[in-house]
Scaffold this motif. Structure first.
Motif, short mmCIF file in Angstrom:
data_model
loop_
_atom_site.label_atom_id
_atom_site.label_comp_id
_atom_site.label_asym_id
_atom_site.label_seq_id
_atom_site.Cartn_x
_atom_site.Cartn_y
_atom_site.Cartn_z
N UNK A 1 20.46 -8.86 25.19
CA UNK A 1 21.79 -8.28 25.14
C UNK A 1 22.73 -9.32 24.52
N UNK A 2 23.34 -8.97 23.40
CA UNK A 2 24.27 -9.87 22.70
C UNK A 2 25.66 -9.25 22.79
N UNK A 3 26.52 -9.88 23.59
CA UNK A 3 27.86 -9.33 23.85
C UNK A 3 28.86 -10.06 22.96
N UNK A 4 29.42 -9.33 22.00
CA UNK A 4 30.28 -9.93 20.98
C UNK A 4 31.76 -9.71 21.29
N UNK A 5 32.10 -8.51 21.70
CA UNK A 5 33.48 -8.14 22.01
C UNK A 5 33.48 -7.30 23.28
N UNK A 6 34.56 -7.37 24.03
CA UNK A 6 34.63 -6.55 25.24
C UNK A 6 35.90 -5.72 25.30
N UNK A 7 36.63 -5.63 24.18
CA UNK A 7 37.88 -4.86 24.17
C UNK A 7 37.64 -3.40 24.54
N UNK B 1 23.33 -4.75 20.76
CA UNK B 1 24.55 -5.41 20.29
C UNK B 1 25.73 -4.71 20.94
N UNK B 2 26.41 -5.42 21.81
CA UNK B 2 27.51 -4.83 22.58
C UNK B 2 28.84 -5.25 21.98
N UNK C 1 23.33 -0.53 18.77
CA UNK C 1 24.73 -0.96 18.81
C UNK C 1 25.46 -0.13 19.85
N UNK C 2 26.19 -0.78 20.74
CA UNK C 2 27.07 -0.10 21.68
C UNK C 2 28.50 -0.35 21.22
N UNK C 3 29.13 0.70 20.69
CA UNK C 3 30.49 0.59 20.14
C UNK C 3 31.36 1.58 20.91
N UNK C 4 32.13 1.08 21.88
CA UNK C 4 32.91 1.96 22.73
C UNK C 4 32.00 2.89 23.52
N UNK C 5 32.23 4.19 23.43
CA UNK C 5 31.43 5.16 24.17
C UNK C 5 30.19 5.62 23.40
N UNK C 6 29.98 5.04 22.21
CA UNK C 6 28.90 5.50 21.34
C UNK C 6 27.78 4.48 21.24
N UNK C 7 26.57 5.00 21.17
CA UNK C 7 25.39 4.16 20.96
C UNK C 7 24.77 4.55 19.63
N UNK C 8 24.49 3.53 18.80
CA UNK C 8 23.93 3.75 17.47
C UNK C 8 22.55 3.10 17.37
N UNK C 9 21.65 3.78 16.66
CA UNK C 9 20.34 3.20 16.42
C UNK C 9 19.91 3.53 14.99
#
Length: 204
Positions: free
Chosen positions: A15-21, A106-107, A128-136
């Protein structure tokens, strides 16, 4: 061998946490279930520490490291890796590849940056976890999945044609900045001449 040591053999996606906004702990906690390797950027560190989770690697500037040596004891056996704000992602991915990880969540990475990851897709299984969306990613150009009735996002090179087939019929359309697609209950098939990403809303 304890389960903790077993999963530290890189069996679980890191788990790579880049931003938490745009990120809440309840979105991240399912990713931590099997004690994966956790990397956190300097920018996200304060909030992640407040979650009380175990961190393995902090990606940070040398000045931050020198001012925060106490973290090495408080989070032992955490380690610092030098990185500047514009290369947390690259440095984190290079570390994971060199330490034989095969997958990473990638969070807090904007999904618009997904297309910059093309060269990593042969080396790592990325989500990728971007807000409420998960991308693969779909690297084969062919995708088939059962969806509940919902809206999905197809993200790829601008203008690339995609062929979509499901109970609603068949259509071909070019990918645009935000290609949102209403899908019915059932199997949806998507084909394209190149790699693309699928986004699903996993939190509401």
């Amino acid at each position: 061998m304890s389960s903790h040591h077993f999963v530290k053999e890189q069996q679980e996606p890191a788990v790579l946490i880049l931003e938490v906004d745009q990120v809440r702990f309840d979105q991240v906690s399912p990713l931590l279930e099997w004690v994966p390797t956790v990397l956190v950027s300097e920018k996200a560190l304060e909030l992640v520490l407040s979650w009380g989770i175990k961190i393995d690697v902090i990606l940070a500037s040398e000045s931050f490291q020198s001012e925060n040596q106490h973290l090495l004891e408080e989070q032992y056996p955490v380690r610092f890796i030098s990185a500047s704000a514009d290369d947390y992602l690259q440095t984190g991915l290079d570390y994971l590849i060199s330490s034989d990880h095969s997958a990473v969540h990638l969070v807090g990475l904007a999904h618009l940056k997904a297309l910059d990851l093309r060269e990593k897709l042969d080396l790592l299984n990325l989500t990728i976890l971007d807000g409420d969306w998960k991308y693969y990613p779909v690297t084969s150009g062919e995708f088939k999945k059962w969806f509940a009735e919902s809206t999905i996002h197809i993200h790829g090179e601008e203008g690339m044609p995609v062929q979509i087939q499901n109970e609603n019929g068949e259509l071909i359309l070019p990918i645009t900045y935000a290609t949102m697609l209403e899908v019915p209950d059932g199997i949806t098939e998507i084909k394209a001449p190149g790699a693309f990403w699928i986004g699903e809303q996993v939190y509401s």
